[in-house]
Every structure is written in C-alpha cells, then in structure tokens.
Design a protein around this motif. Structure first.
Motif, PDB file in Angstrom:
ATOM      1  N   UNK A   1       0.988  -1.610   0.270  1.00  0.00           N
ATOM      2  CA  UNK A   1      -0.042  -0.023   0.372  1.00  0.00           C
ATOM      3  C   UNK A   1       1.078   0.766   0.241  1.00  0.00           C
ATOM      4  N   UNK A   2       0.627   2.158  -0.623  1.00  0.00           N
ATOM      5  CA  UNK A   2       1.835   3.380  -1.208  1.00  0.00           C
ATOM      6  C   UNK A   2       1.193   3.832  -1.664  1.00  0.00           C
TER       7      UNK A   2
ATOM      8  N   UNK B   1      10.851  11.078   0.084  1.00  0.00           N
ATOM      9  CA  UNK B   1      10.437   9.854  -1.243  1.00  0.00           C
ATOM     10  C   UNK B   1      11.063   9.090  -2.218  1.00  0.00           C
ATOM     11  N   UNK B   2      10.545   8.397  -3.204  1.00  0.00           N
ATOM     12  CA  UNK B   2      10.983   8.217  -4.458  1.00  0.00           C
ATOM     13  C   UNK B   2      11.334   8.342  -6.089  1.00  0.00           C
TER      14      UNK B   2
ATOM     15  N   UNK C   1       8.065   3.085  -0.255  1.00  0.00           N
ATOM     16  CA  UNK C   1       9.354   2.098  -1.158  1.00  0.00           C
ATOM     17  C   UNK C   1      10.184   2.874  -1.247  1.00  0.00           C
ATOM     18  N   UNK C   2      11.731   1.991  -1.336  1.00  0.00           N
ATOM     19  CA  UNK C   2      11.942   1.033  -1.191  1.00  0.00           C
ATOM     20  C   UNK C   2      11.461   0.554   0.480  1.00  0.00           C
ATOM     21  N   UNK C   3      11.549   1.989   1.139  1.00  0.00           N
ATOM     22  CA  UNK C   3      11.674   1.885   2.441  1.00  0.00           C
ATOM     23  C   UNK C   3      10.287   1.905   3.223  1.00  0.00           C
ATOM     24  N   UNK C   4      10.026   1.334   4.567  1.00  0.00           N
ATOM     25  CA  UNK C   4       8.976   1.220   4.820  1.00  0.00           C
ATOM     26  C   UNK C   4       8.500   3.132   5.114  1.00  0.00           C
ATOM     27  N   UNK C   5       7.805   3.293   5.162  1.00  0.00           N
ATOM     28  CA  UNK C   5       6.920   4.680   5.596  1.00  0.00           C
ATOM     29  C   UNK C   5       5.642   4.980   6.188  1.00  0.00           C
TER      30      UNK C   5
ATOM     31  N   UNK D   1       3.584  12.485   3.473  1.00  0.00           N
ATOM     32  CA  UNK D   1       4.806  13.171   2.926  1.00  0.00           C
ATOM     33  C   UNK D   1       3.999  13.474   1.900  1.00  0.00           C
ATOM     34  N   UNK D   2       3.885  12.673   0.968  1.00  0.00           N
ATOM     35  CA  UNK D   2       2.947  13.391  -0.586  1.00  0.00           C
ATOM     36  C   UNK D   2       2.730  14.468  -0.286  1.00  0.00           C
TER      37      UNK D   2
END
Length: 707
Positions: free
Chosen positions: A448-449, A491-492, A507-511, A517-518
């Motif tokens: 879930x992102x 973010x990525x 992703x790749x790190x859980x947040x 944040x987005x």
C-alpha cells in the motif's frame, strides 16, 4: 632498486612486522594482571574490615544495651520486692543513680497501676517545662505524680536540681498525664516481659526516642512498669563515633527499613501531632544508601558490592540477634576507595610507567605504521562516502604498497559505478542494496503506497514559443524543485516523463504516513514554483504552472524488465488513478488533486475541499476527489489562512447538497461561492455544469468527514 623494493611491499608482511614490533599487548597484560591482583587484595582486605566492624558493632550495641536492660530489670525487681518503694519520693534518688550509671539514659521512671508516677530525668535549659523555662542552673529534675482521688485531677510536681543535685527551683501544675496510657506501659503490660518500644515522643522531654521497659510483678499481679528513655540522637552519636572509615555510612533500621539512627547525625524523623514518623532508607537526601539498599541480596546477610558514579562500594545488612528484643538491622555502606587508596596510588604509578613505555614504543613504530595506516584510513573514508552516497568523490590515492594501490583503484571504480547507478535508480533502493546482501533481481510484491504525478500546464504550447535551450533550463529548474521536495519528504522518484514526474512514497523503505509526506511534497513544490515564477516574471518570462495528482492504493512494487536491463517501479490500477487525478486538474482549474484514499490516510493534517466524484476507467464506483489547499504542522507558510478555510467550508456545504442530489440547492451554493470568491475555478465549473443541466450521479454516502 630500493625504490622498486618500497613499491613492491606486501600488505601482509608489513602488518606482521608491525605486530612483531608492537609489544604493547604484552606490557598491557603485565599491567592488567598486577592491577587486578592489587584490586583483589584490596577488596579482600575491605571485606574483612567490614565484616569485623559489623561483628564488633553488633556486639558493642548489645554490650551497651544489655547494662541498660539490666538496670531497668533491677529497678523492676526492687519494686517487686518492695511494693511500696515507688509509692513515695524516697525512690527518686535511686532512679537518679541509674541515670548517672549510663550517659545514654536521659530519663528513668516508674509508672504504677494506680496512675502514680516517679521520674528522674535530665533537663535541657532551652526546653520549657510546664510552660516556662527551667532555672538556668538546672541540670536534672525529680518529678512525681501521686494517684489522685476519684473526681480530682492529679498534680504534676517538678523539683529542679543542679549538677550537684542541689535544689534550684520547683514547679507544679494540674496534669492529665497518665502513665498507664503511654506506649511503653501498654506494650510492657501486653508482653508481660521486658520490651524495647518503637520510637515515640517522650511526653516529659519533648524528645524522640525509644524506651527500655520491664514489668513489676508481685504475687503474679502487675504493680507497674519501670522504664528508661534513650533518644534517637544519642544512638546516632554512638554510630558517628564508631565509623570504620571517613566515607563509611552506618544506619540502624527497623524491620521495615526505616531509619532509627545514622552515623551522619542527620534528622531522619518528624513529630507529627505527637506521632513519630521515620524516614525510609530510600527517601533520604543522600541517594547512596537507597542504591545500596536496593542492591542488597534478599536471601542472605552476606556482604555485597555495587557501583555508583564509577566508584565501588561494599555494604552489609545484618539483623540484630533475637534476644535483643527488636527486629532492628545494622546497615553499613563503605566506599572501597577508603581501603584501596594505597593500592590505587601504586596502580597509578604503574600505569604512568606503562603510558611512558607505550609512548616510546609508539614513536618507534610510528614511521612503519604510517606507511600502512594512512592510506587505509583514506580508503575507509572513501568507502563510507560511497555507502552514504554523499558529496564529491575524494581524489585518487597513490600508495607504495601494491595491494593498497590495487584496492584504491577498485574503490574509485566502485565509486563511479555507484554514483552512475544512483543517477538512474532511486537512491533509497541503491542504499538498500549497498547495506544488505540482497541481490538485484526481477520480481516485486504488493504494498500500500502513495503515488504522485506532476506535469506542466500548457507545456506543448510553451515548447513552441520558447527556444529549446531556454526551455531546457526552465524545465530543469522545475524538475530540480520537484526532486528537492520529494527528497525532503523521503519519497522515491520513479521516472521523469518529459515535463512530467512520477514518484511514490512507502518503498523501498516502509513509511507509515506516506500519504501525508506526498501531500507535503506537493505543497513544497507549489511553494518552490511560486518562487521560480516570481523570478521568471521579473525577467519578462511566462510562469510555469504545475498540476499534481496524488492517490494511495495497493500496487505492485519491484524490479521489472529483463536481466540485462531492469527498472524499480510501481505498477497497478492505483498508478492509473494517480495519473488520471493529475490530468483532471485541467477540467476543474485546480493545481493539486488528491483522492479519497489519500484523504482517509492523512486528512487530519490537511486542509482540503471536495471537488466532485469522478469516474476512472476500469472502475465501476466513482472516486471522490479533493483539492489540496494547505497543511498543518509543517510550517507557517503552508498553514491555510481564514479566507482559504472559509472557501473550503463553503465548498463543502455545496458538495453536501450535490451528494444529497439537490441540484438546485447545490447550484445556489456554488453561485454563492462565486459571489464571495469571484473566479474560483471549482465553483465556476460546478455551477456551469449544474446550470447546463449536467447532473452528477453521486452515490449516497455517510456524513462528510471534517475537512
């Protein structure tokens, strides 16, 4: 030849030579063995001294108390043999002789069953007696209370005496004092044998202490009680005079751990309305005894050790023998340094000699170690910078040692490869690969992102009007703002698609709070673009407007492509929804559009207003969408003002009418928004649709969440 030999030095022989020459470990072993041997001897001596002190102290306490007990029992025996002895004042001289027998007794007295009382006591010139100060020369006093006839109050008599027992004054007054009601009398009467009372307030002396008492029996009948008073301060003086070392603390505790006496002569008791309250050993101003008491073994009375503030201590807690009559405990805490000072001085000299020897050895091996350690340290710094993906590359390292030189070239190659790799692959993924043993392979997993899309408004028109080089610079500046904001909000960035950017959070790190944040990143981009546009307009250039869409959903994230070329990205219906939200800004004239799933994840930290429910290709149900207006908690520049908050509230009421399928009321409310906020794009678009008869088939839902 010599230069060639230096360049061909091998790392292993060099390190071996260094360790052969380095005799420091051997010397340290000698120093350590000596040091710990001295420490062991000192600790053994300290344990023996504490053990001896503990044994002697208990013996001395018993030795000092036994005579007092004997005197009290003797006084009781006199009363038993001569039942009328304490009925008149001839007994006062005898009681006075007992006081003189021991400096610890402050008062000796007898209370009889008929309420009469005889006492010989010390006098404190500064303490009032019967409401007034005693004569200045008074040092002792004879006191008696005769049994009063029924219905009359007894008289309390005082005869003040000087140091030679000569009369210097007298006093008397009516009293309510009854010895039979006192703690010492009641405890002795109940026990039927000699007792030591708990700490109590001495009625006559105004002092706090305890009483040694014995019953007076004649033909099986209790005639009264003989007793002697000992103050707590006197017991503390006893402990202070018999300290094992300057830093030793000793205490006498009751069975509950409350302090009866202490070697510091500190007042550890209070007189609360005639009732004595003792401080517990753990509540004193000095926390050392509290720490020692907490560290004591619960199942034995052996010596124990503990450390506080880097200092070692030895302590013991011993219960006095049962025949003492009270479950008192002798508690001793002594710093080990008091006993180890001589050994510590010797150890200091030994360590000083060792340091001098080590310094000399370091000077000898300095030049050898420099050849190896200096380049290795530089290479280590290079590796750390590569792992952290930080800063510019360090300059190439030249080393005369072949292995170090080869390693340096390999690290430089690795540095260039990693930096090139991180320019095309998300930095978070690169760090994850560097910090773990994970292999780079195809595959992914569902997570879930939050997905983010942005692009520039009217970019095609702009590209036709603006020269290519200028357009490239302006787009690069815009992409720099987006990249900085995404990085600030952890973010990525997935990819750049022309003037568009795709990014995701989680992703790749859980947040945990990826949706928030987005949204924060979107607001930072809006803020950054306002600064860019202001500069461009000052230079006569047209501004660039950014449109952003954000959606949270379960998507597939991982490496896709082939073994020869792969990309770390996200796929799924949620990606399409985010892209659709970015494009839908054009229809409603908005800048940042978020989905209902984003609002559910982070709505309490966002200021948003509802726009509409839109259909997305591939989904039956329509998706509620919102315009992001501001946020709380990330900076005052992002906080919505009152005008924005009111606009959101008005838009919500209009949207509620729309949800209720009341088109006329919704149209009225949207027009009211336009009257107060002329040119508002969302209200203008919705009013135009409603006025043209375009109804929005909105599914009925529960109450609208607080925006």
């Amino acid at each position: 030849m010599k230069k060639s030999l230096v360049k061909n030095l091998r790392l292993r022989p060099s390190v071996l030579t260094l360790f052969v020459l380095l005799t420091v470990p051997v010397f340290f072993a000698i120093v350590a063995v000596t040091y710990f041997s001295n420490e062991k001897i000192a600790r053994s001596n300290a344990d023996q001294l504490v053990e001896r002190f503990r044994t002697d102290a208990i013996a001395n306490i018993l030795h000092d108390f036994d005579p007092i007990k004997s005197l009290v029992r003797s006084a009781a025996a006199v009363g038993a043999d001569q039942p009328d002895f304490y009925s008149d004042n001839r007994s006062l001289r005898y009681l006075f002789s007992i006081i003189q027998h021991s400096d610890k007794i402050v008062s000796m007295y007898v209370g009889l069953a008929d309420g009469s009382f005889r006492q010989a006591r010390q006098i404190e010139p500064t303490v009032e007696v019967q409401g007034k100060l005693p004569p200045p020369d008074a040092r002792y006093a004879d006191r008696w209370i005769d049994a009063a006839p029924r219905g009359t109050a007894p008289i309390d008599h005082y005869l003040f005496l000087d140091a030679q027992r000569k009369e210097v004054g007298k006093s008397e007054q009516v009293t309510a004092y009854d010895p039979r009601a006192r703690l010492w009398y009641r405890m002795t009467q109940q026990a039927g044998m000699p007792v030591i009372t708990d700490p109590d307030v001495f009625a006559a002396l105004g002092l706090i202490g305890f009483t040694v008492a014995a019953p007076i029996f004649n033909d099986g009948k209790m005639l009264g009680v003989a007793a002697a008073d000992i103050t707590l301060d006197g017991l503390s003086e006893y402990l202070a005079e018999r300290k094992i070392s300057p830093g030793t603390l000793s205490y006498i505790l009751d069975h509950q751990g409350r302090v009866i006496a202490n070697s510091e002569r500190a007042k550890t008791y209070t007189n609360y309305n005639g009732r004595v309250e003792l401080q517990h050993i753990t509540s004193l101003g000095n926390d050392l005894p509290a720490i020692a008491f907490s560290a004591r073994p619960r199942d034995s009375e052996k010596l124990f050790s503990f450390t506080r503030d880097g200092k070692d201590y030895v302590a013991s807690l011993t219960t006095l023998p049962a025949d003492f009559g009270k479950r008192w405990q002798l508690f001793i805490v002594t710093p080990l340094g008091d006993f180890t000072e001589a050994f510590q001085e010797h150890n200091k000299r030994l360590l000083l000699f060792g340091v001098i020897a080590i310094v000399l050895q370091i000077l000898i091996i300095y030049f050898l170690s420099t050849v190896i350690s200096a380049p290795l340290e530089k290479l280590a710094r290079k590796v750390i910078r590569i792992q952290d993906l930080e800063g510019e590359s360090l300059p190439p390292l030249e080393s005369p040692i072949r292995e170090v030189a080869v390693l340096s070239r390999a690290i430089d190659t690795l540095d260039a490869a990693v930096k090139s790799f991180s320019a095309f692959v998300p930095v978070g993924l690169v760090k994850q690969l560097l910090e773990s043993d994970q292999k780079l392979e195809l595959g992914g997993h569902s997570r879930f992102l939050t997905i983010f899309f942005s692009d520039l408004e009217a970019f095609s028109t702009l590209s036709e009007e603006v020269p290519s080089q200028e357009l490239l610079l302006r787009v690069s500046a815009y992409l720099g703002v987006v990249t900085k904001a995404v990085n600030e909000e952890v973010g990525t960035i997935d990819k750049f698609i022309g003037d568009g950017v795709m990014a995701f959070w989680g992703a790749p790190a859980l947040l945990d709070d990826h949706a928030a944040h987005a949204c924060f990143a979107a607001l930072r981009i809006r803020r950054g673009m306002e600064g860019l546009n202001a500069r461009w307009q000052d230079n006569g250039l047209k501004p660039l407007n950014v449109r952003i869409g954000i959606h949270s959903d379960a998507v597939l994230v991982g490496n896709i492509g082939s073994k020869e070329r792969m990309s770390y990205t996200v796929m799924g219906d949620g990606v399409n929804v985010a892209a659709r939200l970015e494009g839908i800004n054009k229809e409603y004239g908005t800048r940042i559009t978020i989905s209902h799933s984003v609002f559910k994840e982070a709505g309490e930290r966002l200021c948003v207003r509802p726009i509409d429910d839109v259909a997305v290709k591939g989904r039956r149900a329509k998706i509620p969408i919102y315009e992001l207006m501001g946020a709380y908690g990330i900076g005052p520049e992002f906080e919505p003002d009152q005008v924005t908050v009111r606009l959101c509230q008005l838009t919500r009421t209009a949207y509620e009418a729309l949800v209720a399928e009341n088109a006329s009321l919704a149209l009225e409310r949207y027009r009211a928004i336009l009257a107060e906020y002329p040119g508002d794009p969302v209200a203008s678009e919705m009013a135009k649709r409603l006025a043209a008869g375009v109804t929005t088939d909105v599914a009925r839902r529960g109450p609208i969440a607080r925006l």
